[in-house]
Design a protein around this motif. Structure first.
Motif, short mmCIF file in Angstrom:
data_model
loop_
_atom_site.label_atom_id
_atom_site.label_comp_id
_atom_site.label_asym_id
_atom_site.label_seq_id
_atom_site.Cartn_x
_atom_site.Cartn_y
_atom_site.Cartn_z
N GLU A 136 -8.63 2.38 4.07
CA GLU A 136 -8.51 1.08 4.28
C GLU A 136 -10.00 0.46 4.22
O GLU A 136 -10.99 1.14 4.15
N ARG A 140 -8.27 -2.95 7.23
CA ARG A 140 -7.14 -3.62 6.60
C ARG A 140 -6.58 -2.82 5.45
O ARG A 140 -7.66 -2.19 4.70
N VAL A 141 -5.60 -3.11 5.09
CA VAL A 141 -5.11 -2.63 3.93
C VAL A 141 -5.92 -2.78 2.57
O VAL A 141 -6.12 -4.16 2.23
N ILE A 159 3.42 -0.46 3.03
CA ILE A 159 2.43 -1.12 3.86
C ILE A 159 3.00 -1.88 4.67
O ILE A 159 4.19 -2.32 4.79
N ASN A 161 2.39 -4.82 7.31
CA ASN A 161 1.78 -6.20 7.17
C ASN A 161 2.50 -7.39 8.04
O ASN A 161 3.77 -7.74 7.73
N PRO A 162 2.21 -7.31 9.19
CA PRO A 162 0.94 -6.83 9.77
C PRO A 162 0.92 -5.36 9.98
O PRO A 162 2.02 -4.83 10.13
N ALA A 163 -0.36 -4.96 10.39
CA ALA A 163 -0.55 -3.26 10.30
C ALA A 163 -0.39 -3.03 11.90
O ALA A 163 -0.89 -3.69 12.83
N TYR A 169 -3.84 -8.22 8.76
CA TYR A 169 -2.73 -8.29 7.65
C TYR A 169 -3.48 -8.59 6.35
O TYR A 169 -4.74 -9.01 6.54
N ILE A 170 -2.88 -8.71 5.48
CA ILE A 170 -3.42 -9.01 4.10
C ILE A 170 -2.68 -10.18 3.35
O ILE A 170 -1.31 -10.35 3.77
N VAL A 175 -0.57 -9.21 -1.51
CA VAL A 175 0.61 -8.48 -1.52
C VAL A 175 1.11 -8.65 -2.83
O VAL A 175 1.56 -7.78 -3.70
N LEU A 190 7.44 -3.22 2.38
CA LEU A 190 6.87 -3.92 3.31
C LEU A 190 7.28 -4.09 4.85
O LEU A 190 8.60 -4.56 4.99
N TYR A 203 0.20 -16.12 5.07
CA TYR A 203 0.85 -15.10 5.14
C TYR A 203 2.51 -15.07 4.98
O TYR A 203 3.01 -16.27 5.21
#
Length: 368
Positions: A136, A140-141, A159, A161-163, A169-170, A175, A190, A203
């Motif tokens: 990461e 983050r991813v 992944i 997301n959120p992690a 998050y991304i 994404v 996801l 998001y």
């Protein structure tokens, strides 16, 4: 060879899996305990969900609806979905496992990120696949790292997301860039377990991406903001082909009747959900700022927890802080297994619990 001396042996690779260890629950010798280790909501379940659960108790002799139609229809109504694209499971963990068992075979690869949910690796390995872990960036991813790891053997990408446990998050553009870079035969999963807590304009949980593609699925849970962790309810929004494939291998009655009833009532009570989100939004900011003010680094979070990093000094480590907090009745989550040996994850709890942790850590840091 004396066959009588042999015993059944697990399939190759099973005993190499490190079993998942949940957050601790007890603080021996402490009168009042605040459990902040499992990201459970401090508001509990909706009164409507509790009442639905109670009513279901009068029909426990009957099998549940094997398709969980009442729950599917409630989910679809709230999110504007086609119920045929919804599949429910015994927690989202079951659905993650079903995806691996359905789409991975021996030698196939599944991509996970270095701080990703441990269940991904467990299920990939249990299915005979090979987990491929990518780095990461800034907790983050990293989309570029994932795309660089794709090979002809890649069949699935996970992944969160959120992690979890970072709380990062991304944005949706990242994404979508990730999806665009994947071969059509690779399934993008996801995991949006904490989506209801996110208040960011960039998001998306994944509904739109699933609706317009054949190789994306989104998983969600009732264990967090809905306060139904004890009932184990998860759901997936996916292309019809994926739903039909998993329907062939899942247990015929994988959700019990009280869970179906309570889940359907809980998701329809969006006023209760909003109250839980508001409580979290207020205290997430307060806790993060208070911990930063006493000299601790806190990973910016959009979830219902914060990842707290401790000094690299003797007597001030995460394990020292964990013991200090536990002795005072505050149970946080050690996250060494996630690649953070000197950090603790704290669930945003009640006002009393949040203020208590901040006070205790202020005392702890004052010992330096």
């Amino acid at each position: 060879m004396n066959l009588a001396l042999k015993s059944p042996a697990p399939r190759s690779g099973i005993l190499d899996i490190a079993a998942y260890v949940p957050g601790k629950e007890h603080a021996p010798g402490v009168a009042k305990v605040h459990k902040l280790s499992s990201n459970e909501t401090p508001l509990g379940a909706s009164p409507r969900a509790i009442e639905a659960f109670r009513k279901a108790a009068f029909n426990l002799e009957r099998y549940p609806d094997g398709q969980a139609n009442a729950l599917k229809e409630a989910i679809a109504a709230v999110h504007g979905l086609n119920p045929a694209n919804v599949l429910c499971g015994n927690g989202s963990d079951e659905l993650l496992g079903l995806l691996c068992h359905t789409y991975l075979g021996p030698g196939d690869e599944g991509i996970v990120t270095e701080h990703g949910f441990l269940v991904y690796r467990i299920q990939i390995t249990a299915s005979g696949g090979i987990p491929v872990t990518v780095k990461e960036r800034d907790e983050r991813v990293d989309v570029d790292a994932i795309l660089a790891a794709v090979t002809e053997r890649t069949k699935i990408v996970f992944i969160a997301n959120p992690a979890n446990p970072t709380g990062t998050y991304i944005p949706v553009d990242e994404v979508r860039r990730l999806h665009a870079g994947l071969p059509a035969g690779v399934l993008l999963v996801l995991d949006a377990a904490y989506a209801e807590y996110v208040r960011r304009n960039d998001y998306e949980a994944g509904l739109e991406l699933v609706s317009s593609n054949r190789n994306v699925v989104m998983t969600r849970t009732f264990s967090k903001i809905y306060g139904l962790a004890g009932l184990r309810i998860g759901w997936m929004y996916a292309p019809r082909d994926v739903v039909e494939a998993l329907d062939r291998v899942r247990g015929p009655f994988n959700l019990n009747a009280p869970a179906i009833a309570a889940g359907a009532a809980a998701i329809r009570d969006q006023a209760f959900v909003a109250a839980a989100a508001d409580h979290n939004h207020t205290w997430l900011a307060k806790v993060g700022q208070a911990l930063t003010d006493i000299g601790l680094r806190v990973t910016p979070s959009v979830t219902n927890f914060v990842l707290i990093h401790f000094p690299e000094e003797a007597g001030m480590s995460a394990s020292d802080a964990d013991a200090y907090l536990t002795s005072r009745g505050f149970i946080l989550r050690a996250v060494g297994a996630y690649g953070f040996p000197n950090a603790l994850r704290m669930t945003i709890g009640s006002e009393e619990a949040n203020e208590g942790v901040v006070a205790a850590l202020t005392e702890f840091m004052g010992r330096k």
